[in-house]
Design a protein around this motif. Sequence first.
Motif, PDB file in Angstrom:
ATOM      1  N   GLU A 258      50.349  42.561  46.176  1.00 18.29           N
ATOM      2  CA  GLU A 258      49.938  43.499  45.131  1.00 18.29           C
ATOM      3  C   GLU A 258      50.347  42.995  43.754  1.00 18.29           C
ATOM      4  O   GLU A 258      49.557  43.048  42.803  1.00 18.29           O
ATOM      5  CB  GLU A 258      50.579  44.864  45.407  1.00 18.29           C
ATOM      6  CG  GLU A 258      50.228  45.934  44.386  1.00 18.29           C
ATOM      7  CD  GLU A 258      50.931  47.252  44.668  1.00 18.29           C
ATOM      8  OE1 GLU A 258      51.204  47.990  43.709  1.00 18.29           O
ATOM      9  OE2 GLU A 258      51.208  47.540  45.854  1.00 18.29           O
ATOM     10  N   ARG A 259      51.567  42.462  43.643  1.00 15.09           N
ATOM     11  CA  ARG A 259      52.067  42.033  42.336  1.00 15.09           C
ATOM     12  C   ARG A 259      51.437  40.725  41.872  1.00 15.09           C
ATOM     13  O   ARG A 259      51.497  40.397  40.683  1.00 15.09           O
ATOM     14  CB  ARG A 259      53.586  41.918  42.380  1.00 15.09           C
ATOM     15  CG  ARG A 259      54.272  43.287  42.493  1.00 15.09           C
ATOM     16  CD  ARG A 259      55.754  43.166  42.723  1.00 15.09           C
ATOM     17  NE  ARG A 259      56.374  44.481  42.871  1.00 15.09           N
ATOM     18  CZ  ARG A 259      57.636  44.673  43.235  1.00 15.09           C
ATOM     19  NH1 ARG A 259      58.418  43.618  43.494  1.00 15.09           N
ATOM     20  NH2 ARG A 259      58.116  45.901  43.353  1.00 15.09           N
ATOM     21  N   THR A 260      50.884  39.966  42.786  1.00 21.38           N
ATOM     22  CA  THR A 260      50.201  38.727  42.399  1.00 21.38           C
ATOM     23  C   THR A 260      48.688  38.907  42.375  1.00 21.38           C
ATOM     24  O   THR A 260      47.942  37.938  42.279  1.00 21.38           O
ATOM     25  CB  THR A 260      50.566  37.584  43.369  1.00 21.38           C
ATOM     26  OG1 THR A 260      50.301  37.988  44.717  1.00 21.38           O
ATOM     27  CG2 THR A 260      52.021  37.203  43.240  1.00 21.38           C
ATOM     28  N   TRP A 261      48.215  40.137  42.479  1.00 21.00           N
ATOM     29  CA  TRP A 261      46.785  40.457  42.438  1.00 21.00           C
ATOM     30  C   TRP A 261      46.020  39.663  43.492  1.00 21.00           C
ATOM     31  O   TRP A 261      44.934  39.161  43.235  1.00 21.00           O
ATOM     32  CB  TRP A 261      46.199  40.189  41.042  1.00 21.00           C
ATOM     33  CG  TRP A 261      46.809  41.025  39.974  1.00 21.00           C
ATOM     34  CD1 TRP A 261      47.754  40.654  39.073  1.00 21.00           C
ATOM     35  CD2 TRP A 261      46.534  42.418  39.712  1.00 21.00           C
ATOM     36  NE1 TRP A 261      48.087  41.700  38.252  1.00 21.00           N
ATOM     37  CE2 TRP A 261      47.352  42.804  38.629  1.00 21.00           C
ATOM     38  CE3 TRP A 261      45.674  43.350  40.293  1.00 21.00           C
ATOM     39  CZ2 TRP A 261      47.327  44.086  38.099  1.00 21.00           C
ATOM     40  CZ3 TRP A 261      45.664  44.638  39.765  1.00 21.00           C
ATOM     41  CH2 TRP A 261      46.485  44.984  38.686  1.00 21.00           C
ATOM     42  N   TRP A 262      46.622  39.553  44.665  1.00 16.51           N
ATOM     43  CA  TRP A 262      45.979  38.787  45.736  1.00 16.51           C
ATOM     44  C   TRP A 262      45.206  39.762  46.619  1.00 16.51           C
ATOM     45  O   TRP A 262      45.705  40.274  47.603  1.00 16.51           O
ATOM     46  CB  TRP A 262      47.024  38.033  46.551  1.00 16.51           C
ATOM     47  CG  TRP A 262      46.458  36.818  47.219  1.00 16.51           C
ATOM     48  CD1 TRP A 262      45.163  36.573  47.494  1.00 16.51           C
ATOM     49  CD2 TRP A 262      47.181  35.682  47.672  1.00 16.51           C
ATOM     50  NE1 TRP A 262      45.019  35.357  48.113  1.00 16.51           N
ATOM     51  CE2 TRP A 262      46.243  34.785  48.224  1.00 16.51           C
ATOM     52  CE3 TRP A 262      48.529  35.333  47.675  1.00 16.51           C
ATOM     53  CZ2 TRP A 262      46.610  33.570  48.789  1.00 16.51           C
ATOM     54  CZ3 TRP A 262      48.891  34.114  48.226  1.00 16.51           C
ATOM     55  CH2 TRP A 262      47.943  33.252  48.763  1.00 16.51           C
ATOM     56  N   THR A 263      43.980  40.002  46.230  1.00 13.45           N
ATOM     57  CA  THR A 263      43.124  40.917  46.971  1.00 13.45           C
ATOM     58  C   THR A 263      41.699  40.406  46.879  1.00 13.45           C
ATOM     59  O   THR A 263      41.360  39.632  45.973  1.00 13.45           O
ATOM     60  CB  THR A 263      43.216  42.343  46.392  1.00 13.45           C
ATOM     61  OG1 THR A 263      42.403  43.228  47.165  1.00 13.45           O
ATOM     62  CG2 THR A 263      42.733  42.380  44.941  1.00 13.45           C
ATOM     63  N   ALA A 264      40.866  40.799  47.802  1.00 17.21           N
ATOM     64  CA  ALA A 264      39.478  40.326  47.793  1.00 17.21           C
ATOM     65  C   ALA A 264      38.724  40.893  46.594  1.00 17.21           C
ATOM     66  O   ALA A 264      39.016  41.989  46.108  1.00 17.21           O
ATOM     67  CB  ALA A 264      38.787  40.709  49.094  1.00 17.21           C
ATOM     68  N   TRP A 265      37.762  40.141  46.116  1.00 21.46           N
ATOM     69  CA  TRP A 265      36.889  40.564  45.022  1.00 21.46           C
ATOM     70  C   TRP A 265      35.998  41.697  45.518  1.00 21.46           C
ATOM     71  O   TRP A 265      35.232  41.535  46.465  1.00 21.46           O
ATOM     72  CB  TRP A 265      36.057  39.368  44.586  1.00 21.46           C
ATOM     73  CG  TRP A 265      35.161  39.589  43.406  1.00 21.46           C
ATOM     74  CD1 TRP A 265      35.282  40.522  42.428  1.00 21.46           C
ATOM     75  CD2 TRP A 265      34.001  38.808  43.082  1.00 21.46           C
ATOM     76  NE1 TRP A 265      34.273  40.390  41.505  1.00 21.46           N
ATOM     77  CE2 TRP A 265      33.461  39.349  41.875  1.00 21.46           C
ATOM     78  CE3 TRP A 265      33.360  37.726  43.666  1.00 21.46           C
ATOM     79  CZ2 TRP A 265      32.321  38.820  41.274  1.00 21.46           C
ATOM     80  CZ3 TRP A 265      32.228  37.195  43.056  1.00 21.46           C
ATOM     81  CH2 TRP A 265      31.716  37.747  41.877  1.00 21.46           C
ATOM     82  N   GLN A 266      36.117  42.850  44.904  1.00 20.33           N
ATOM     83  CA  GLN A 266      35.310  44.006  45.281  1.00 20.33           C
ATOM     84  C   GLN A 266      34.100  44.105  44.361  1.00 20.33           C
ATOM     85  O   GLN A 266      34.242  44.187  43.145  1.00 20.33           O
ATOM     86  CB  GLN A 266      36.150  45.293  45.183  1.00 20.33           C
ATOM     87  CG  GLN A 266      37.387  45.297  46.077  1.00 20.33           C
ATOM     88  CD  GLN A 266      37.035  45.269  47.551  1.00 20.33           C
ATOM     89  OE1 GLN A 266      36.068  45.901  47.979  1.00 20.33           O
ATOM     90  NE2 GLN A 266      37.819  44.544  48.334  1.00 20.33           N
ATOM     91  N   LEU A 267      32.900  44.101  44.936  1.00 19.72           N
ATOM     92  CA  LEU A 267      31.664  44.111  44.156  1.00 19.72           C
ATOM     93  C   LEU A 267      31.068  45.512  44.086  1.00 19.72           C
ATOM     94  O   LEU A 267      31.165  46.282  45.040  1.00 19.72           O
ATOM     95  CB  LEU A 267      30.631  43.171  44.769  1.00 19.72           C
ATOM     96  CG  LEU A 267      30.700  41.679  44.444  1.00 19.72           C
ATOM     97  CD1 LEU A 267      30.583  41.444  42.946  1.00 19.72           C
ATOM     98  CD2 LEU A 267      31.961  41.048  44.986  1.00 19.72           C
ATOM     99  N   PRO A 268      30.421  45.841  42.962  1.00 18.07           N
ATOM    100  CA  PRO A 268      29.702  47.124  42.887  1.00 18.07           C
ATOM    101  C   PRO A 268      28.464  47.084  43.778  1.00 18.07           C
ATOM    102  O   PRO A 268      28.066  46.032  44.282  1.00 18.07           O
ATOM    103  CB  PRO A 268      29.326  47.224  41.405  1.00 18.07           C
ATOM    104  CG  PRO A 268      29.287  45.808  40.921  1.00 18.07           C
ATOM    105  CD  PRO A 268      30.344  45.086  41.708  1.00 18.07           C
ATOM    106  N   THR A 269      27.845  48.224  43.974  1.00 22.43           N
ATOM    107  CA  THR A 269      26.669  48.285  44.857  1.00 22.43           C
ATOM    108  C   THR A 269      25.456  47.594  44.263  1.00 22.43           C
ATOM    109  O   THR A 269      24.556  47.180  44.995  1.00 22.43           O
ATOM    110  CB  THR A 269      26.317  49.753  45.164  1.00 22.43           C
ATOM    111  OG1 THR A 269      26.145  50.446  43.919  1.00 22.43           O
ATOM    112  CG2 THR A 269      27.427  50.415  45.964  1.00 22.43           C
TER     113      THR A 269
END
Length: 821
Positions: A258-269
């Motif tokens: 969370e603190r390193t912003w390690w998350t998948a790229w979430q795309l809009p619809t």
Amino acid sequence: MATVREQCPEPDPVTRPWAKHTKNGEHALVCHAIDTMEVAYLLYPIILGPRIRRELDRAFEPLQAQAQDWVALFCGLHDLGKFTPAFQALVIDVAKKRFTEEDHEILDRNAPTKARRRWDTKHGLGTAAHMEDMLKAAGASHDTAQLIGHVLGGHHGWFPGPGVIRGIKKKDDLGNQSWARRRSDLVRAVAALRGLDFETPNWSRVEMPSLALLGLAGLTTISDWVASDSSRFDYEPWPTDLLTYRDHARKQAEQALERTWWTAWQLPTCTGYRDLFRKSPPRPLQQAVEKVLNQCAEPGVLVVEAPTGEGKTRAGLQAAADLSRRLGLGGLYLATPTKALSKQAADDVRELMRATNSPLDVNLVYSGAAAELRAGRQEDQIRPTAVGEHEHSGDEDGQDSLEWFTRKRGLAFPVGVGTIDQLVKSVIRSGHNYLGMTSVSNKVVIVDEAHAYDLYTGLLVDQFLWFCGWVGVPVVLMSATLPANRREELLEYWHAGAEGRAPDPERTRVVEPGSWQVTWSGAQRSAQSFDLSDETRGRGPVRVEHVSDSPAAIAARVVERVGAVGTAIVVLNTRVRAQDVHDRIADLLESATRRPELVLFTGESQGVARTEVEARVRMLLGKGSPEDRHAIVVGTQVLEHGLDIDADLMVSDLCPVDLLFQRAGRLHRHARHNRPPGVKTPLLLIADTDPAEREARRPSARTSLGFSTGTSSIYLPWILGRTRAVLTDVLSRGTWDPLDEIGKQVHRVYVEDDPLIEPGWERAWEAAELGYERRRQWLRFQASAVMASLVTTPRSLLRLTRHSGPGGQTRPRDGRERDAK
């Protein structure tokens, strides 16, 4: 600071071995295993792409538990080989305090001495040996047990061979049956924390395909490095309750990501061009991209062929967003030929992140990015410690983990921009190459300037595209001057990988030149041509004149044209020529009443100095430069691309026709209403040997085609000669419409068999062609000597890291060749 607790009265035997011993204290092996397992579980859907996850699901389906749990467990067990006398005895005082007296004798036998500084068995080999035996005992087949064991044992970068593992089983380093039994107990204890029964009777039905092994290998190493960040994972020397520690480790893993912003790229619809870039209407190119991707439902290759300034970068980013949404991917990597282009492209990618309301930042990935990242926000970085610290000197973990997370951070993190070199290193036989393949498996890969790579690097790009097809990674290729046969070669490599076969050269033959078009090649192929925008068409034809290649003649013509008013860009093929021309212009301007700004920009400018020069060039010739600007910029190939600049006059040394088109793209690039008299039409001066001087040579002296000093050491004479022949007609007309002509001209220079030989120069042409073919053969030999072989079976995956030559050799050894396409 890591927290440390005192030893409990009667510790569980599985808590006795240590994994890390640093200034922070000791960290129990079982705790590091749990840390890594929890990190791997969280990274599983972020790092691993859909095709790899499907293969893992199929592989572990007989075990009647989620593949994500089994993969996380195996990642956590990577350091099991540290539960051996050979490793524990490395810090003998600590080992004797942690183990009972009955183990002290074998620990003493394995302890390093002054006479024996090295020890026999690396802990990765111990992991491989024990996991292989334990899996066989549980009912797994020989191949499954060996492949899983060897992949885990190679977590420091190199997969061990079967012979090596057979050899260490005969040594004292692993300990006796008591040590083996306790290692198995640790495995069972960690497995139980994920609700898994390691002795399930269904192991005999498990088969590990090569893609599943690749995902396991890459995720193991990355998870180990994340879990080795002692600033985020507290050291626990003596855990009293493993379930409680598991909960603590899970919370630490969640916080680290969370603190390193390690998350998948979430795309809009909605990911159409208008949805992403609301402030500017789409051009025909971007509308064509939208159209060809409209029915896309599986991976493939998108080829965007459009002139400079037409909006290729935005079209590529638009495609990446659309493909990510459609295919359920979690990131992108944009590869460019140079650092300068990477820095420029990073701003475009940041704009895309804002447009998709993503908190993700762009990770720059190239040599030198490490220093920039270290100077950045420390809280956003993963900083592994004590990884491989107690291994052999000169150990296989030569690519240290901290450097990988800085210099190559973007390959593992969701969004990265960097040089093509960082991608093609994953297909060179060297340590950790599998990390690159794993790290892009859940991304869209964009390759900018796909025409700009020499034959050697191009061969590595071919191999990389094969692996992209194999892993199921969609690729976007962008180019202004991609020969039609080269486009077909790139597409064939990707499809060969997707189908698990060798590339077929017969499928790449073309007879027609390329055109401005967008091509999607997946399960089905479609091509969409498009009209150029009014802004691009507005540039019109270019006036073309010859100028003598002598520095004095070039300087005189530049001062004559823009000495009093206007702007010029002068691109020379060598630094020496650039410096000479710059100095001669400066001398000629000494007595001028209104001197233009004069700037020299070559590849020697690096770091802060380069940034300052680039900023000055943009200020003088960029889109926001003043209407009354007056400047001359002299440089080398660094001016070819990466800078959105515009000039009234361009002088270029003779170079391959595709690069000449790239350079000429800086002429009248921006709409301006007050161009000076004499350059209201864009003017290109081509500096080449004087034709009369060439004709004056005696036939016996015509042994070479004759080019400017140093030019034939940069570009191959065969390609330069063919370019010169194609430009003969252009110079005789005095006008060039590159937007309409470049496709046919590139095809003629690089693809057609037309000899283009000048009468009386047959010997020189024969020598140039022979040199060209020899050079191509040599570069093919160099590339084949370092390239990883194609993966055709699960066992062939283990050959990926087989070392041959210097790792990371992404350019020819002599650095000479640019245009043997």
